[in-house]
Scaffold this motif. Sequence first.
Motif, PDB file in Angstrom:
ATOM      1  N   ARG A 270      41.101  30.268  45.696  1.00 51.62           N
ATOM      2  CA  ARG A 270      41.500  30.351  44.295  1.00 51.62           C
ATOM      3  C   ARG A 270      40.308  30.611  43.383  1.00 51.62           C
ATOM      4  O   ARG A 270      40.405  31.305  42.407  1.00 51.62           O
ATOM      5  CB  ARG A 270      42.209  29.066  43.890  1.00 51.62           C
ATOM      6  CG  ARG A 270      43.617  28.931  44.467  1.00 51.62           C
ATOM      7  CD  ARG A 270      44.400  27.877  43.710  1.00 51.62           C
ATOM      8  NE  ARG A 270      43.807  26.555  43.823  1.00 51.62           N
ATOM      9  CZ  ARG A 270      44.127  25.684  44.773  1.00 51.62           C
ATOM     10  NH1 ARG A 270      45.009  25.995  45.697  1.00 51.62           N
ATOM     11  NH2 ARG A 270      43.543  24.500  44.802  1.00 51.62           N
ATOM     12  N   ARG A 271      39.139  30.003  43.747  1.00 56.16           N
ATOM     13  CA  ARG A 271      37.961  30.168  42.907  1.00 56.16           C
ATOM     14  C   ARG A 271      37.248  31.493  43.149  1.00 56.16           C
ATOM     15  O   ARG A 271      36.639  32.041  42.257  1.00 56.16           O
ATOM     16  CB  ARG A 271      36.986  29.007  43.163  1.00 56.16           C
ATOM     17  CG  ARG A 271      37.478  27.668  42.640  1.00 56.16           C
ATOM     18  CD  ARG A 271      36.336  26.679  42.587  1.00 56.16           C
ATOM     19  NE  ARG A 271      35.802  26.412  43.902  1.00 56.16           N
ATOM     20  CZ  ARG A 271      36.204  25.433  44.689  1.00 56.16           C
ATOM     21  NH1 ARG A 271      37.190  24.632  44.313  1.00 56.16           N
ATOM     22  NH2 ARG A 271      35.640  25.244  45.868  1.00 56.16           N
ATOM     23  N   TRP A 272      37.308  32.044  44.384  1.00 58.77           N
ATOM     24  CA  TRP A 272      36.544  33.248  44.726  1.00 58.77           C
ATOM     25  C   TRP A 272      36.886  34.448  43.842  1.00 58.77           C
ATOM     26  O   TRP A 272      35.990  35.090  43.302  1.00 58.77           O
ATOM     27  CB  TRP A 272      36.756  33.562  46.197  1.00 58.77           C
ATOM     28  CG  TRP A 272      36.026  34.784  46.651  1.00 58.77           C
ATOM     29  CD1 TRP A 272      36.560  35.967  47.031  1.00 58.77           C
ATOM     30  CD2 TRP A 272      34.606  34.954  46.744  1.00 58.77           C
ATOM     31  NE1 TRP A 272      35.578  36.850  47.363  1.00 58.77           N
ATOM     32  CE2 TRP A 272      34.373  36.262  47.201  1.00 58.77           C
ATOM     33  CE3 TRP A 272      33.517  34.125  46.495  1.00 58.77           C
ATOM     34  CZ2 TRP A 272      33.096  36.760  47.412  1.00 58.77           C
ATOM     35  CZ3 TRP A 272      32.247  34.614  46.700  1.00 58.77           C
ATOM     36  CH2 TRP A 272      32.038  35.911  47.147  1.00 58.77           C
ATOM     37  N   PRO A 273      38.171  34.793  43.653  1.00 57.90           N
ATOM     38  CA  PRO A 273      38.472  35.930  42.762  1.00 57.90           C
ATOM     39  C   PRO A 273      37.922  35.726  41.357  1.00 57.90           C
ATOM     40  O   PRO A 273      37.479  36.669  40.713  1.00 57.90           O
ATOM     41  CB  PRO A 273      40.003  35.970  42.766  1.00 57.90           C
ATOM     42  CG  PRO A 273      40.388  35.341  44.063  1.00 57.90           C
ATOM     43  CD  PRO A 273      39.384  34.257  44.268  1.00 57.90           C
ATOM     44  N   ARG A 274      37.945  34.506  40.897  1.00 57.00           N
ATOM     45  CA  ARG A 274      37.420  34.232  39.562  1.00 57.00           C
ATOM     46  C   ARG A 274      35.917  34.489  39.508  1.00 57.00           C
ATOM     47  O   ARG A 274      35.414  35.076  38.561  1.00 57.00           O
ATOM     48  CB  ARG A 274      37.730  32.787  39.182  1.00 57.00           C
ATOM     49  CG  ARG A 274      37.274  32.430  37.774  1.00 57.00           C
ATOM     50  CD  ARG A 274      37.607  30.999  37.449  1.00 57.00           C
ATOM     51  NE  ARG A 274      37.168  30.634  36.111  1.00 57.00           N
ATOM     52  CZ  ARG A 274      37.259  29.419  35.603  1.00 57.00           C
ATOM     53  NH1 ARG A 274      37.798  28.441  36.333  1.00 57.00           N
ATOM     54  NH2 ARG A 274      36.829  29.164  34.383  1.00 57.00           N
ATOM     55  N   ARG A 275      35.216  34.066  40.574  1.00 59.64           N
ATOM     56  CA  ARG A 275      33.772  34.306  40.620  1.00 59.64           C
ATOM     57  C   ARG A 275      33.480  35.804  40.686  1.00 59.64           C
ATOM     58  O   ARG A 275      32.562  36.298  40.028  1.00 59.64           O
ATOM     59  CB  ARG A 275      33.166  33.606  41.838  1.00 59.64           C
ATOM     60  CG  ARG A 275      33.165  32.085  41.733  1.00 59.64           C
ATOM     61  CD  ARG A 275      32.668  31.460  43.011  1.00 59.64           C
ATOM     62  NE  ARG A 275      32.647  30.002  42.937  1.00 59.64           N
ATOM     63  CZ  ARG A 275      32.371  29.212  43.953  1.00 59.64           C
ATOM     64  NH1 ARG A 275      32.060  29.744  45.135  1.00 59.64           N
ATOM     65  NH2 ARG A 275      32.386  27.900  43.813  1.00 59.64           N
ATOM     66  N   VAL A 276      34.248  36.517  41.485  1.00 58.16           N
ATOM     67  CA  VAL A 276      34.064  37.970  41.572  1.00 58.16           C
ATOM     68  C   VAL A 276      34.298  38.620  40.215  1.00 58.16           C
ATOM     69  O   VAL A 276      33.544  39.506  39.793  1.00 58.16           O
ATOM     70  CB  VAL A 276      35.014  38.571  42.630  1.00 58.16           C
ATOM     71  CG1 VAL A 276      34.974  40.093  42.583  1.00 58.16           C
ATOM     72  CG2 VAL A 276      34.634  38.079  44.019  1.00 58.16           C
ATOM     73  N   ALA A 277      35.342  38.181  39.540  1.00 53.83           N
ATOM     74  CA  ALA A 277      35.651  38.745  38.227  1.00 53.83           C
ATOM     75  C   ALA A 277      34.513  38.503  37.240  1.00 53.83           C
ATOM     76  O   ALA A 277      34.137  39.394  36.465  1.00 53.83           O
ATOM     77  CB  ALA A 277      36.952  38.152  37.693  1.00 53.83           C
ATOM     78  N   ILE A 278      33.947  37.297  37.304  1.00 51.24           N
ATOM     79  CA  ILE A 278      32.841  36.971  36.399  1.00 51.24           C
ATOM     80  C   ILE A 278      31.638  37.857  36.687  1.00 51.24           C
ATOM     81  O   ILE A 278      30.995  38.393  35.773  1.00 51.24           O
ATOM     82  CB  ILE A 278      32.460  35.479  36.528  1.00 51.24           C
ATOM     83  CG1 ILE A 278      33.590  34.604  35.983  1.00 51.24           C
ATOM     84  CG2 ILE A 278      31.157  35.188  35.802  1.00 51.24           C
ATOM     85  CD1 ILE A 278      33.390  33.118  36.224  1.00 51.24           C
ATOM     86  N   VAL A 279      31.333  38.031  37.990  1.00 50.58           N
ATOM     87  CA  VAL A 279      30.200  38.881  38.373  1.00 50.58           C
ATOM     88  C   VAL A 279      30.437  40.325  37.934  1.00 50.58           C
ATOM     89  O   VAL A 279      29.533  40.980  37.397  1.00 50.58           O
ATOM     90  CB  VAL A 279      29.967  38.815  39.899  1.00 50.58           C
ATOM     91  CG1 VAL A 279      28.951  39.854  40.321  1.00 50.58           C
ATOM     92  CG2 VAL A 279      29.483  37.423  40.292  1.00 50.58           C
ATOM     93  N   LEU A 280      31.658  40.818  38.151  1.00 49.33           N
ATOM     94  CA  LEU A 280      31.963  42.204  37.766  1.00 49.33           C
ATOM     95  C   LEU A 280      31.853  42.403  36.262  1.00 49.33           C
ATOM     96  O   LEU A 280      31.315  43.404  35.790  1.00 49.33           O
ATOM     97  CB  LEU A 280      33.366  42.585  38.249  1.00 49.33           C
ATOM     98  CG  LEU A 280      33.535  42.747  39.762  1.00 49.33           C
ATOM     99  CD1 LEU A 280      34.982  43.037  40.111  1.00 49.33           C
ATOM    100  CD2 LEU A 280      32.630  43.857  40.287  1.00 49.33           C
ATOM    101  N   VAL A 281      32.361  41.450  35.516  1.00 54.12           N
ATOM    102  CA  VAL A 281      32.274  41.534  34.055  1.00 54.12           C
ATOM    103  C   VAL A 281      30.811  41.530  33.609  1.00 54.12           C
ATOM    104  O   VAL A 281      30.402  42.304  32.740  1.00 54.12           O
ATOM    105  CB  VAL A 281      33.044  40.374  33.393  1.00 54.12           C
ATOM    106  CG1 VAL A 281      32.742  40.312  31.902  1.00 54.12           C
ATOM    107  CG2 VAL A 281      34.538  40.545  33.606  1.00 54.12           C
TER     108      VAL A 281
END
Length: 313
Positions: free
Chosen positions: A57-68
């Motif tokens: 659940r947390r991994w996509p959020r971390r990826v999104a933050i990095v991409l942003v």
Amino acid sequence: MEANPKRRTRREPAIIRGMERNENNFEGRKAVAESSASDAAGNAAAASTTGAAAPRRRWPRRVAIVLVALVVAAVLAVAAFLVYASDYYRDADAGHENLASTAQLPVEQGAHYVAFGDPAAETGLVFYPGAKVEYTAYAPLMRDLAERGYLAVVVEMPFNFAFFGIDAADEVRAAFPQVSEWWVGGHSLGGSMAAHYAADHAEDGALAGLVLLGAYTASDLSASDLGALVVYGSEDQVLNRGKLADSAALMPEGARTIEIVGGNHAGFGAYGPQEGDGTATVSAEEQQGQTADAIDAYVKARRQATAALPEAA
């Protein structure tokens, strides 16, 4: 004496009731223990399941933050570059009178270049401007060469940086197929990128040589048969003299270097003083005239030397 039967009868229910109570209590405690164990197992399983699922659940959020963050950094970098590139040296001829065409000296405006001189001239020069310099600022030098019989073409570079248009000479050469011999050249960064182009096209029979103004090559041309001319001003404080000296080993045989006494870095164009440059003791017109003399003399000498070579059997 035999015990009283009635008295025994009255005690039995009490004992039985006590045993039943103890049994019920035991069963209750057992049930509670089993229930607690079941709850604990369920909680452990739930915790295990939750723990395993949490990273997903947390991994996509971390990826999104990095991409942003990467997108924001890229946007800021592009914006900073555009601001930097927008502050460039502009042609001192604001009215672009040097781009006027005459019967004696035709001027042709292309999509990304300005060509001076006879489109059917025997020899053409494609010229790359210096970094952050408006390409039309080299019109006076191009006109001088055109008056000597050359087709002199200065190209416009994306964002005024020649490393974004290393192969710009291809467009010019294709636009003027009548020209039988081509030279490429440039000023400062434009010269280094022209040298890169020359190295990539060294086996092209129609490419005769390279002209560097206040520039040096970082490309190895030592094994080529190209002509090579370097011209710089004695007061040039922008040109890296150490790299200029080191680049001599990368030049082809027969390369020549000429110093214009009193010239500086900006004097090859008409865009005013350049930051960090030395003070010229000759005018820009004089520096450009001496440069045109040097180019013309070297090209003609190379042509004569090539004509004097014995033909291959």
